[in-house]
Motif scaffolding. Structure first.
Motif, PDB file in Angstrom:
ATOM      1  N   GLY A 205       0.803  -1.213   0.000  1.00 46.11           N
ATOM      2  CA  GLY A 205       0.000   0.000   0.000  1.00 46.11           C
ATOM      3  C   GLY A 205       0.837   1.266   0.000  1.00 46.11           C
ATOM      4  N   ASP A 232      -3.903   4.339   4.813  1.00 39.05           N
ATOM      5  CA  ASP A 232      -4.816   3.965   5.902  1.00 39.05           C
ATOM      6  C   ASP A 232      -5.103   2.466   5.882  1.00 39.05           C
ATOM      7  OD1 ASP A 232      -4.871   6.617   6.591  1.00 39.05           O
ATOM      8  OD2 ASP A 232      -6.828   7.022   5.695  1.00 39.05           O
ATOM      9  N   SER A 233      -4.049   1.686   5.685  1.00 36.44           N
ATOM     10  CA  SER A 233      -4.249   0.245   5.538  1.00 36.44           C
ATOM     11  C   SER A 233      -3.022  -0.518   6.005  1.00 36.44           C
ATOM     12  CB  SER A 233      -4.533  -0.106   4.071  1.00 36.44           C
ATOM     13  OG  SER A 233      -3.374   0.120   3.277  1.00 36.44           O
ATOM     14  N   GLU A 251      -5.005  -5.728   0.815  1.00 36.83           N
ATOM     15  CA  GLU A 251      -5.086  -4.495   1.597  1.00 36.83           C
ATOM     16  C   GLU A 251      -6.222  -4.604   2.610  1.00 36.83           C
ATOM     17  OE1 GLU A 251      -2.740  -2.006   1.094  1.00 36.83           O
ATOM     18  OE2 GLU A 251      -1.983  -3.654  -0.132  1.00 36.83           O
ATOM     19  N   LYS A 252      -5.890  -4.322   3.863  1.00 36.92           N
ATOM     20  CA  LYS A 252      -6.896  -4.353   4.925  1.00 36.92           C
ATOM     21  C   LYS A 252      -6.973  -2.964   5.538  1.00 36.92           C
ATOM     22  CE  LYS A 252      -8.433  -7.411   8.614  1.00 36.92           C
ATOM     23  NZ  LYS A 252      -9.580  -7.839   7.806  1.00 36.92           N
ATOM     24  N   GLN A 253      -8.144  -2.347   5.466  1.00 37.20           N
ATOM     25  CA  GLN A 253      -8.292  -0.985   5.966  1.00 37.20           C
ATOM     26  C   GLN A 253      -8.105  -0.933   7.482  1.00 37.20           C
ATOM     27  OE1 GLN A 253      -7.996   0.566   2.729  1.00 37.20           O
ATOM     28  NE2 GLN A 253      -8.738   2.087   4.203  1.00 37.20           N
ATOM     29  N   ASN A 256      -6.783   5.909  10.825  1.00 34.41           N
ATOM     30  CA  ASN A 256      -6.251   7.073  10.133  1.00 34.41           C
ATOM     31  C   ASN A 256      -4.736   7.170  10.347  1.00 34.41           C
ATOM     32  OD1 ASN A 256      -5.980   9.488   8.803  1.00 34.41           O
ATOM     33  ND2 ASN A 256      -6.927  10.727  10.405  1.00 34.41           N
ATOM     34  N   ASN A 278      -2.534   4.256  15.109  1.00 28.76           N
ATOM     35  CA  ASN A 278      -3.075   5.182  14.116  1.00 28.76           C
ATOM     36  C   ASN A 278      -2.724   6.619  14.497  1.00 28.76           C
ATOM     37  OD1 ASN A 278      -4.299   2.900  12.888  1.00 28.76           O
ATOM     38  ND2 ASN A 278      -6.019   3.066  14.304  1.00 28.76           N
ATOM     39  N   SER A 285      -6.045   0.216  16.110  1.00 32.67           N
ATOM     40  CA  SER A 285      -6.963  -0.741  15.494  1.00 32.67           C
ATOM     41  C   SER A 285      -6.513  -2.148  15.864  1.00 32.67           C
ATOM     42  CB  SER A 285      -6.970  -0.598  13.970  1.00 32.67           C
ATOM     43  OG  SER A 285      -7.463   0.661  13.573  1.00 32.67           O
ATOM     44  N   GLU A 299     -12.945  -4.882  12.916  1.00 26.67           N
ATOM     45  CA  GLU A 299     -11.964  -3.999  13.542  1.00 26.67           C
ATOM     46  C   GLU A 299     -12.474  -3.482  14.888  1.00 26.67           C
ATOM     47  OE1 GLU A 299      -9.736   0.280  12.594  1.00 26.67           O
ATOM     48  OE2 GLU A 299     -11.541  -0.342  11.506  1.00 26.67           O
TER      49      GLU A 299
END
Length: 428
Positions: A205, A232-233, A251-253, A256, A278, A285, A299
């Motif tokens: 990412g 953001d991942s 990709e895993k969100q 922020n 974050n 997270s 999450e």
């Protein structure tokens, strides 16, 4: 008469034990009635932080046996010093020796202690952000020190580095996160040639900051994971044992600006989970592995202090359960989420005031006493070592109801002994 004397001696020793630990006993009573008191008592188990000077602008810290003498040492990567600082443990003085530096490439950001060349001895590896390579300092017993530095190109802007078995062949490899080119770079060890193969890359990412090599999906094989600050991942490069290669990145969100990712058993159920710090959300997270579903659960967000920059999973308070600790960019505090097994959840956040502005944080036995400590890079040419007081959390603690029973037993024994002694005196 002899029995009476031994009885009195036992009572005396028991009273001395109680008096010596009176503060702990009182605190244990508070422990049961107040969560705040419980957490404060745990917080008081750490010593005040010990500041030790290192090189110029330390950006990461690692605890491990750097000089292969059987004792853990502390290493930092010093961004402006172009070197690694080592605080080697001296078992004779029971302290760290004075810091000394080993030269690296330009702008080292990450440092790792591990067996890079698979000879059974730990080496030192740095990721040099400004010079696009890793520096490898190989330990040689015959030298009682490190060989001349080896530099290997790994592409632009390598930020952090791991020395682990990335392709699951039983040999350690070297993996970096290259932040501005959105790649992970892998140096695979070739056991036949006794050298590293040419670097290979995998796309990840946007702006990967750090990298982890760990079994993230709990299938028994190591994978590669990056925290992507601008995306953001987190990127998951999963090992496919059937084809003997990695699958394409998933990709895993996350939250922020996930500045850091760590993979470990966060909720103490025996399975690895994913946790990110974050930076832009003032939270972390948590993605817990659901082994029944064979996937991660939804999450979870946990609010922490401002600008969380690094996260680490480990047994911070030495109670046998993993905890989550977080360093903050500007708050001059460490945040701790301590696991409480009775409720299968984390205690409310507690914070520990520190000196300095830490970039990274680490849990490990820094002073080789058998207990985990907390170590951070101070950001201002020093590190901070926060030592555990050296005993388990529940050692020498007598809860209030047990204290009442002890006093009752002492009273009964004392009364019996008094009668026996009186009889002896009367008939003598």
């Amino acid at each position: 008469m002899i029995l009476a004397i031994f009885g009195l001696l036992f009572i005396t020793l028991l009273f001395n034990f109680i008096l010596l630990n009176f503060n702990e006993i009182i605190q244990a009573g508070e422990f049961e009635s107040s969560d705040d008191a419980e957490l404060q008592r745990i917080l008081n188990k750490w010593e005040a932080g010990i500041a030790r000077p290192v090189g110029n602008i330390p950006k990461s810290v690692f605890v491990g046996d750097a000089n292969n003498d059987g004792y853990n040492d502390v290493a930092t990567a010093n961004l402006h010093g172009y070197d690694i600082s080592l605080l080697l443990w001296n078992d004779t003085s029971n302290d760290w020796d004075t810091n000394f530096e080993l030269a690296t490439g330009i702008g080292p950001y990450g440092v790792y202690i591990g067996d890079a060349n698979n000879d059974g001895k730990n080496d030192l590896v740095s990721a040099n952000w400004a010079s696009s390579h890793v520096s490898i300092l190989v330990w040689k017993d015959t030298l009682d020190g490190w060989e001349e530095m080896i530099n290997i190109e790994v592409g632009l802007y390598p930020h952090f580095v791991q020395v682990k078995d990335a392709n699951n062949d039983g040999y350690n490899d070297i993996v970096t996160a290259n932040d501005r080119i959105d790649r992970a770079t892998i140096l695979l060890w070739n056991q036949t040639s006794k050298d590293w193969d040419s670097p290979i890359t995998r796309n990840v990412g946007d702006n990967p900051w750090n990298v982890v090599v760990e079994d993230v999906n709990n299938d028994g094989y190591n994978d590669i994971i990056t925290a992507n600050t601008m995306g953001d991942s987190v990127s998951l490069i999963l090992w496919n044992s059937t084809k003997g290669d990695w699958d394409n990145s998933i990709e895993k969100q996350a939250g922020n600006i996930p500045h850091w990712v760590y993979v470990g058993d966060a909720n103490n159920d025996g399975y690895n989970d994913i946790v990110t710090a974050n930076l832009g959300g003032d939270d972390i997270s948590i993605f817990l592995w659901n082994n029944i579903a064979g996937d991660w659960g939804p999450e979870l967000r946990k609010n922490v202090m401002n600008l969380p920059k690094c996260v680490f999973i480990g047994d911070a308070n030495n109670d046998g359960y993993n905890d989550i600790i977080i360093s903050s960019h500007d708050s001059f505090v460490i945040s701790l989420l301590l696991w409480k097994n009775e409720i299968s959840d984390w205690n409310p956040q507690i914070t520990m005031d520190i000196e300095g502005n830490p970039e990274t944080i680490f849990i490990g036995d820094a002073n080789n006493d058998g207990y985990n400590d907390i170590i951070t890079d101070g950001g201002y040419d020093n590190i901070l070592i926060i030592l555990w007081r050296g005993r388990a959390d529940n050692e020498f603690i007598i809860p209030g109801y047990e204290l009442i029973i002890i006093f009752c037993v002492i009273f009964v024994i004392s009364k019996f002994l008094f009668k026996e002694i009186s009889k002896k005196i009367k008939f003598s």
